[in-house]
Design a protein around this motif. Structure first.
Motif, PDB file in Angstrom:
ATOM      1  N   PHE A  90      53.257  40.597  39.724  1.00 48.34           N
ATOM      2  CA  PHE A  90      53.433  41.890  39.072  1.00 48.34           C
ATOM      3  C   PHE A  90      52.591  41.967  37.806  1.00 48.34           C
ATOM      4  CE2 PHE A  90      55.482  44.510  35.850  1.00 48.34           C
ATOM      5  CZ  PHE A  90      55.581  45.725  36.513  1.00 48.34           C
ATOM      6  N   GLY A  91      52.589  40.914  36.998  1.00 53.21           N
ATOM      7  CA  GLY A  91      51.820  40.933  35.761  1.00 53.21           C
ATOM      8  C   GLY A  91      50.331  41.035  35.997  1.00 53.21           C
ATOM      9  N   LEU A  92      49.819  40.315  36.989  1.00 51.16           N
ATOM     10  CA  LEU A  92      48.385  40.347  37.263  1.00 51.16           C
ATOM     11  C   LEU A  92      47.932  41.689  37.826  1.00 51.16           C
ATOM     12  CD1 LEU A  92      47.850  36.785  38.789  1.00 51.16           C
ATOM     13  CD2 LEU A  92      47.192  37.588  36.512  1.00 51.16           C
ATOM     14  N   VAL A  93      48.830  42.415  38.470  1.00 57.61           N
ATOM     15  CA  VAL A  93      48.450  43.692  39.084  1.00 57.61           C
ATOM     16  C   VAL A  93      48.747  44.866  38.166  1.00 57.61           C
ATOM     17  CG1 VAL A  93      48.884  45.256  41.029  1.00 57.61           C
ATOM     18  CG2 VAL A  93      48.765  42.785  41.419  1.00 57.61           C
ATOM     19  N   TRP A  94      49.936  44.910  37.575  1.00 56.76           N
ATOM     20  CA  TRP A  94      50.351  46.116  36.849  1.00 56.76           C
ATOM     21  C   TRP A  94      50.277  45.977  35.328  1.00 56.76           C
ATOM     22  CZ3 TRP A  94      52.510  45.298  41.702  1.00 56.76           C
ATOM     23  CH2 TRP A  94      52.458  46.367  42.578  1.00 56.76           C
ATOM     24  N   ALA A  95      50.328  44.771  34.803  1.00 60.87           N
ATOM     25  CA  ALA A  95      50.303  44.596  33.345  1.00 60.87           C
ATOM     26  C   ALA A  95      48.882  44.323  32.863  1.00 60.87           C
ATOM     27  CB  ALA A  95      51.235  43.445  32.950  1.00 60.87           C
ATOM     28  N   GLY A  96      48.723  44.173  31.564  1.00 63.52           N
ATOM     29  CA  GLY A  96      47.420  43.875  30.995  1.00 63.52           C
ATOM     30  C   GLY A  96      46.498  45.076  30.971  1.00 63.52           C
ATOM     31  N   LYS A  97      45.211  44.803  30.892  1.00 67.27           N
ATOM     32  CA  LYS A  97      44.202  45.855  30.828  1.00 67.27           C
ATOM     33  C   LYS A  97      43.563  46.067  32.199  1.00 67.27           C
ATOM     34  CE  LYS A  97      43.053  44.737  26.025  1.00 67.27           C
ATOM     35  NZ  LYS A  97      41.987  44.302  25.091  1.00 67.27           N
ATOM     36  N   PRO A  98      43.074  47.293  32.455  1.00 63.06           N
ATOM     37  CA  PRO A  98      42.388  47.545  33.731  1.00 63.06           C
ATOM     38  C   PRO A  98      41.187  46.623  33.897  1.00 63.06           C
ATOM     39  CG  PRO A  98      42.899  49.599  32.621  1.00 63.06           C
ATOM     40  CD  PRO A  98      43.198  48.509  31.642  1.00 63.06           C
ATOM     41  N   GLN A  99      41.041  46.139  35.114  1.00 61.26           N
ATOM     42  CA  GLN A  99      39.938  45.242  35.429  1.00 61.26           C
ATOM     43  C   GLN A  99      38.907  45.967  36.276  1.00 61.26           C
ATOM     44  OE1 GLN A  99      39.804  42.081  34.081  1.00 61.26           O
ATOM     45  NE2 GLN A  99      41.644  42.765  32.979  1.00 61.26           N
ATOM     46  N   GLN A 100      37.998  45.209  36.812  1.00 66.47           N
ATOM     47  CA  GLN A 100      36.851  45.776  37.531  1.00 66.47           C
ATOM     48  C   GLN A 100      37.259  46.687  38.675  1.00 66.47           C
ATOM     49  OE1 GLN A 100      34.254  42.753  39.011  1.00 66.47           O
ATOM     50  NE2 GLN A 100      32.981  44.147  40.178  1.00 66.47           N
ATOM     51  N   MET A 101      38.263  46.272  39.463  1.00 60.81           N
ATOM     52  CA  MET A 101      38.643  47.031  40.652  1.00 60.81           C
ATOM     53  C   MET A 101      39.849  47.931  40.419  1.00 60.81           C
ATOM     54  SD  MET A 101      36.269  45.953  42.593  1.00 60.81           S
ATOM     55  CE  MET A 101      36.744  46.690  44.144  1.00 60.81           C
ATOM     56  N   SER A 102      40.351  48.014  39.195  1.00 64.72           N
ATOM     57  CA  SER A 102      41.528  48.838  38.943  1.00 64.72           C
ATOM     58  C   SER A 102      41.275  49.928  37.911  1.00 64.72           C
ATOM     59  CB  SER A 102      42.695  47.952  38.487  1.00 64.72           C
ATOM     60  OG  SER A 102      42.353  47.221  37.328  1.00 64.72           O
ATOM     61  N   GLU A 103      40.029  50.182  37.597  1.00 66.25           N
ATOM     62  CA  GLU A 103      39.709  51.264  36.650  1.00 66.25           C
ATOM     63  C   GLU A 103      40.112  52.618  37.215  1.00 66.25           C
ATOM     64  OE1 GLU A 103      38.703  51.380  33.675  1.00 66.25           O
ATOM     65  OE2 GLU A 103      38.049  49.347  33.201  1.00 66.25           O
ATOM     66  N   ARG A 104      39.868  52.806  38.503  1.00 64.05           N
ATOM     67  CA  ARG A 104      40.225  54.060  39.172  1.00 64.05           C
ATOM     68  C   ARG A 104      41.107  53.713  40.368  1.00 64.05           C
ATOM     69  NH1 ARG A 104      34.829  54.423  37.862  1.00 64.05           N
ATOM     70  NH2 ARG A 104      34.229  56.124  36.459  1.00 64.05           N
ATOM     71  N   SER A 105      42.407  53.858  40.185  1.00 61.93           N
ATOM     72  CA  SER A 105      43.335  53.494  41.257  1.00 61.93           C
ATOM     73  C   SER A 105      44.589  54.357  41.152  1.00 61.93           C
ATOM     74  CB  SER A 105      43.691  52.004  41.165  1.00 61.93           C
ATOM     75  OG  SER A 105      44.514  51.630  42.240  1.00 61.93           O
ATOM     76  N   PRO A 106      44.526  55.613  41.604  1.00 64.07           N
ATOM     77  CA  PRO A 106      45.691  56.501  41.522  1.00 64.07           C
ATOM     78  C   PRO A 106      46.711  56.154  42.612  1.00 64.07           C
ATOM     79  CG  PRO A 106      43.887  57.610  42.629  1.00 64.07           C
ATOM     80  CD  PRO A 106      43.345  56.280  42.184  1.00 64.07           C
ATOM     81  N   GLU A 107      47.877  56.773  42.512  1.00 63.26           N
ATOM     82  CA  GLU A 107      48.885  56.591  43.545  1.00 63.26           C
ATOM     83  C   GLU A 107      48.359  57.103  44.888  1.00 63.26           C
ATOM     84  OE1 GLU A 107      51.395  54.908  43.432  1.00 63.26           O
ATOM     85  OE2 GLU A 107      52.416  54.974  41.511  1.00 63.26           O
ATOM     86  N   VAL A 108      48.807  56.483  45.950  1.00 61.55           N
ATOM     87  CA  VAL A 108      48.322  56.821  47.286  1.00 61.55           C
ATOM     88  C   VAL A 108      49.037  58.065  47.800  1.00 61.55           C
ATOM     89  CG1 VAL A 108      47.669  54.459  47.813  1.00 61.55           C
ATOM     90  CG2 VAL A 108      49.991  55.220  48.287  1.00 61.55           C
ATOM     91  N   HIS A 109      48.633  58.540  48.959  1.00 61.65           N
ATOM     92  CA  HIS A 109      49.203  59.775  49.497  1.00 61.65           C
ATOM     93  C   HIS A 109      50.579  59.517  50.115  1.00 61.65           C
ATOM     94  CE1 HIS A 109      46.646  58.916  53.361  1.00 61.65           C
ATOM     95  NE2 HIS A 109      47.176  57.853  52.871  1.00 61.65           N
ATOM     96  N   TRP A 110      51.248  60.592  50.477  1.00 64.37           N
ATOM     97  CA  TRP A 110      52.663  60.533  50.822  1.00 64.37           C
ATOM     98  C   TRP A 110      52.981  59.692  52.049  1.00 64.37           C
ATOM     99  CZ3 TRP A 110      54.684  62.052  55.444  1.00 64.37           C
ATOM    100  CH2 TRP A 110      53.908  62.897  56.241  1.00 64.37           C
ATOM    101  N   PRO A 111      52.124  59.613  53.103  1.00 70.22           N
ATOM    102  CA  PRO A 111      52.524  58.776  54.243  1.00 70.22           C
ATOM    103  C   PRO A 111      52.759  57.314  53.872  1.00 70.22           C
ATOM    104  CG  PRO A 111      50.712  60.206  54.868  1.00 70.22           C
ATOM    105  CD  PRO A 111      50.844  60.318  53.387  1.00 70.22           C
TER     106      PRO A 111
END
Length: 611
Positions: free
Chosen positions: A441-462
């Motif tokens: 959880f910390g490596l994915v959601w905490a800390g600062k945005p990294q190279q592949m997480s600068e643009r990562s919005p919530e996914v669509h409803w399905p």
């Protein structure tokens, strides 16, 4: 209105999924070009929903009633009569509800995850095969037919792992996963065949009654023989549940799509545990088998939770925890606590499915599952993060969530029976699992945005709808346990011990990975241990140096024998025939005196040999 037909027709529950499997296969490329691939997925989801409704209805009707057995004739050969017995009870129908419900959410999730993939027909047909096989296994009351179903599920695993077969790594992973499971399957088959002459039946209820007769002294059996049979039967569950040393296949299986990973991590691995629980009376006849079961389960629980700490792949960080929790099921069965094993399978399945679905939403639009390139997603992906946190709470012993009651009750039972070693394994595994999940959880959601997480919005409803629905199931798991009469009464000390182990793991993980200004931890002094865990205790290398090496040597010797001995004899025979034909060619002159001379020579040679 009489609703008993829901119970008498439970054999239809697996058929709904199998019908969807066949129907999806009909979506050939020719039809797909005209309609697109999506109708195949919709057909599977619709029939899975029908199977779920049927399972829930049958469970309501049979609630509080004794178990029933429906026997379907199969074949008769001499004295051997094979019938397919289906046990209809609250336990088996509850398992069907779990399987069909998870299939519904996984398939809806697949609508979003596989949105741009044209292999819908093949993918969803395989999900239907999985669902039908698991429901049939849940209802089946025969070890023989359970083995057949497990083999079909092994084939389905191979096909789903190798779904994207144009990638060499995927093909290798599917092959290795299939071959690794074959080791346990072969030993399981030997145990199944050897068991019938001893017991005269393959029905689980009959096997339990026979085991009770042996313990009462009414039936005698050689201890060495029952130990060998028990070890063979145990090997099947070791392979299916990804236990050491047959655990490598689950790591390779992570090459498959996330929707199939949801089912595989949550319920497919539990099929081996399901058979393990039902065969517990037989295992209890041999202390050696129980000792092997406990040893393998304990080693896998501790080792799997530790290995998960060093993984940089998000899916593999979860896959090793799958093996660890199945190891806890082995410990529960080996110590005779089958009710806690059943309850753990239930709470674990919902929480693990939620964890995989949450991390899958990140993988889908971050285009990576490498934890080193993720981070800072809480501000962009709060719903996914909240779902993952709920999954953590549902997995570990954190009150008042589901696994807290089951794990605490198991620890309490182990302590009361004086089995302190396995109680310690349970506490340690729970704490390390809490640390590992907090780390992810910390490596994915905490800390600062990294190279592949600068643009990562919530996914669509399905993808978000089934994920949040599974979060609701995980949150309500204590109520489900209470409704199933599986919510135990726990004392203060066991509850405090298990809660403390969870909090220690979560606190340590938060200190290491949730600090907004965190910097890389210097693990230089633990580099060797880190490499040991990251490489799974070098088990793959040992496996290649032992099993793979032995199989390769045997294959090469067999190939040489076939080439130079078998082929040599065949070639020699053919040369002799050709030479004889050439010789006989010159004797067929059409002259009577030549034929007479040939006969005289032949008679003389035969007479000389016979003297």
């Amino acid at each position: 209105m009489n609703w008993n037909w829901l119970v008498t027709s439970v054999w239809m529950i697996p058929l709904y999924a199998l019908l969807a499997w066949v129907g999806a296969l009909l979506w050939s490329p020719g039809i797909t070009r005209r309609t697109g691939p999506r109708p195949a997925g919709y057909l599977n989801a619709l029939l899975s929903l029908v199977a779920l409704i049927h399972s829930v209805g049958a469970l309501i009707v049979i609630w509080g009633q004794p178990a029933q057995v429906i026997r379907i004739p199969w074949m008769q050969v001499g004295d051997l009569v094979l019938e397919l017995p289906l046990q209809v009870s609250t336990v088996t129908l509850g398992a069907c509800v779990l399987v069909t419900g998870l299939n519904v959410v996984a398939q809806v999730y697949g609508f979003g995850y596989m949105e741009m993939d044209w292999g819908w027909a093949r993918f969803f047909s395989l999900l239907g095969l999985f669902e039908g096989g698991m429901c049939a296994l849940a209802l089946c009351d025969s070890l023989f037919f359970s083995y057949i179903i497990l083999e079909i599920l092994t084939l389905g695993t191979y096909l789903l792992v190798g779904f994207w077969f144009n990638q060499p790594l995927v093909v290798t992973g599917a092959r290795d996963a299939f071959l690794t499971k074959r080791i346990g399957d072969l030993l399981l088959l030997m145990g199944v065949i050897a068991l019938y002459p001893l017991t005269g039946s393959w029905d689980f209820e009959a096997l339990a009654a026979w085991a009770e007769s042996v313990r009462a002294g009414a039936v005698s059996v050689d201890p060495g023989l029952i130990t060998l049979v028990g070890l063979g039967l145990l090997a099947g569950s070791v392979g299916k549940c990804a236990q050491f040393p047959l655990h490598l296949w689950l790591d390779e299986a992570m090459e498959g799509p996330i929707p199939s990973t949801i089912l595989r991590n949550a319920v497919v691995v539990s099929t081996g545990a399901w058979v393990l629980i039902r065969l517990q009376p037989l295992y209890a006849l041999s202390p050696t088998v129980l000792a092997v079961m406990l040893t393998l389960g304990g080693l896998t629980a501790v080792g799997g939770s530790l290995v998960a700490l060093a993984q940089i792949d998000a899916k593999r960080a979860l896959s090793y925890l799958v093996s660890a929790y199945m190891g806890l099921v082995f410990v529960a069965v080996g110590t005779g606590h089958t009710q806690q094993a059943y309850a753990l399978l239930l709470t674990y399945a919902a929480a693990m499915a939620l964890l995989v679905m949450s991390i899958g939403t990140v993988i889908w639009n971050s285009i990576t599952q490498d934890l080193r390139y993720l981070g800072g997603l809480w501000s962009r992906r709060p719903i996914s993060g909240l779902c993952f946190l709920t999954g953590i709470a549902g997995m570990v012993a954190l009150p008042p969530f589901g696994s807290f009651w089951v794990l605490t009750d198991l620890w309490q039972q182990l302590v009361e029976s004086g089995q302190w070693l396995w109680a310690g394994v349970l506490v340690f595994t729970n704490g390390i699992a809490a640390l590992g999940l907090t780390r992810v959880f910390g490596l994915v959601w905490a800390g600062k945005p990294q190279q592949m997480s600068e643009r990562s919005p919530e996914v669509h409803w399905p993808m978000m709808l089934p994920t949040t629905a599974m979060m609701g199931v995980t949150l309500h798991m204590p109520m489900i346990l209470a409704a199933l009469a599986l919510l135990p009464a726990v004392d203060g000390i066991p509850a405090g011990v298990m809660t403390a182990s969870s909090l220690v793991g979560i606190t340590l993980g938060a200190w290491l990975y949730l600090n907004p200004e965190r910097q890389a931890v210097d693990w230089a002094f633990l580099a060797d241990w880190q490499d040991l865990l990251a490489n799974d205790f070098y088990t793959p290398k040992l496996y290649r140096a032992s099993v793979v090496f032995a199989v390769r040597i045997i294959s090469e010797i067999t190939a040489l024998f076939d080439r130079y001995v078998v082929d040599g004899l065949v070639n020699l025979t053919s040369l002799a025939v050709l030479a004889g034909g050439q010789v006989l060619k010159y004797t067929n002159s059409g002259q009577l005196q030549v034929y007479l001379l040939t006969i005289v020579i032949a008679v003389a040679v035969i007479s000389w040999i016979s003297l």
